[in-house]
Design a protein around this motif. Structure first.
Motif, mmCIF file in Angstrom:
data_model
loop_
_atom_site.group_PDB
_atom_site.id
_atom_site.type_symbol
_atom_site.label_atom_id
_atom_site.label_comp_id
_atom_site.label_asym_id
_atom_site.label_seq_id
_atom_site.Cartn_x
_atom_site.Cartn_y
_atom_site.Cartn_z
ATOM 1 N N ARG A 68 9.578 -0.645 -6.110
ATOM 2 C CA ARG A 68 8.240 -1.234 -6.206
ATOM 3 C C ARG A 68 8.358 -2.739 -6.494
ATOM 4 O O ARG A 68 7.626 -3.549 -5.932
ATOM 5 N N LYS A 69 9.292 -3.107 -7.344
ATOM 6 C CA LYS A 69 9.498 -4.516 -7.685
ATOM 7 C C LYS A 69 9.894 -5.323 -6.444
ATOM 8 O O LYS A 69 9.391 -6.424 -6.214
ATOM 9 N N GLU A 70 10.801 -4.777 -5.638
ATOM 10 C CA GLU A 70 11.217 -5.459 -4.413
ATOM 11 C C GLU A 70 10.060 -5.565 -3.415
ATOM 12 O O GLU A 70 9.907 -6.584 -2.738
ATOM 13 N N ALA A 71 9.239 -4.524 -3.344
ATOM 14 C CA ALA A 71 8.086 -4.542 -2.444
ATOM 15 C C ALA A 71 7.099 -5.624 -2.868
ATOM 16 O O ALA A 71 6.566 -6.361 -2.029
ATOM 17 N N ARG A 72 6.850 -5.725 -4.167
ATOM 18 C CA ARG A 72 5.942 -6.772 -4.661
ATOM 19 C C ARG A 72 6.503 -8.164 -4.379
ATOM 20 O O ARG A 72 5.763 -9.073 -4.010
ATOM 21 N N ALA A 73 7.803 -8.318 -4.578
ATOM 22 C CA ALA A 73 8.431 -9.616 -4.328
ATOM 23 C C ALA A 73 8.314 -10.007 -2.857
ATOM 24 O O ALA A 73 8.014 -11.159 -2.531
ATOM 25 N N GLU A 74 8.547 -9.063 -1.968
ATOM 26 C CA GLU A 74 8.443 -9.346 -0.536
ATOM 27 C C GLU A 74 6.998 -9.644 -0.150
ATOM 28 O O GLU A 74 6.723 -10.571 0.611
ATOM 29 N N LEU B 235 8.297 4.178 -0.495
ATOM 30 C CA LEU B 235 9.214 3.068 -0.760
ATOM 31 C C LEU B 235 10.640 3.580 -0.970
ATOM 32 O O LEU B 235 11.599 2.973 -0.501
ATOM 33 N N GLU B 236 10.752 4.695 -1.657
ATOM 34 C CA GLU B 236 12.074 5.297 -1.864
ATOM 35 C C GLU B 236 12.688 5.694 -0.524
ATOM 36 O O GLU B 236 13.894 5.533 -0.314
ATOM 37 N N ASP B 237 11.860 6.204 0.377
ATOM 38 C CA ASP B 237 12.350 6.610 1.701
ATOM 39 C C ASP B 237 12.947 5.434 2.480
ATOM 40 O O ASP B 237 13.905 5.603 3.237
ATOM 41 N N ILE B 238 12.368 4.258 2.322
ATOM 42 C CA ILE B 238 12.896 3.101 3.050
ATOM 43 C C ILE B 238 13.910 2.323 2.230
ATOM 44 O O ILE B 238 14.458 1.324 2.696
ATOM 45 N N GLY B 239 14.146 2.765 1.000
ATOM 46 C CA GLY B 239 15.235 2.218 0.206
ATOM 47 C C GLY B 239 14.927 0.962 -0.583
ATOM 48 O O GLY B 239 15.836 0.174 -0.836
ATOM 49 N N LYS C 298 0.801 -1.221 0.000
ATOM 50 C CA LYS C 298 0.000 0.000 0.000
ATOM 51 C C LYS C 298 0.840 1.281 0.000
ATOM 52 O O LYS C 298 0.305 2.360 -0.200
ATOM 53 N N LEU C 299 2.136 1.150 0.212
ATOM 54 C CA LEU C 299 2.995 2.330 0.226
ATOM 55 C C LEU C 299 3.152 2.899 -1.180
ATOM 56 O O LEU C 299 3.232 2.154 -2.155
ATOM 57 N N ASP C 300 3.200 4.208 -1.269
ATOM 58 C CA ASP C 300 3.426 4.828 -2.580
ATOM 59 C C ASP C 300 4.920 4.818 -2.904
ATOM 60 O O ASP C 300 5.755 4.456 -2.076
#
Length: 69
Positions: free
Chosen positions: A49-55, A42-46, A36-38
């Motif tokens: 988007r691809k890594e977030a989807r994978a996780e 996501l950039e702030d936590i480093g 749900k993060l924009d």
């Protein structure tokens, strides 16, 4: 003098499976929240988007024991 032979760890052994279940549910919630993060957050936590989807696509039981929720 009275000696107590039952340790606190033994008395609460029945809580371990419950605690594990709560931990796994927390992992699941955190991975869903990651989706749900924009892009800016996501950039702030480093992460990308691809890594977030994978996780987020990982199973809730696929979490290291060392994770704290």
């Amino acid at each position: 003098m009275t000696f107590i032979t039952t340790s606190a760890g033994r008395r609460r052994a029945w809580l371990r499976p419950l605690a594990r279940l709560v931990h796994l549910f927390a992992v699941h919630r955190q991975r869903r929240a990651l989706l749900k993060l924009d892009d800016r957050a996501l950039e702030d936590i480093g992460i990308s988007r691809k890594e977030a989807r994978a996780e987020a696509s990982r199973s809730f039981w696929d979490a290291p024991e060392t994770w704290r929720c």
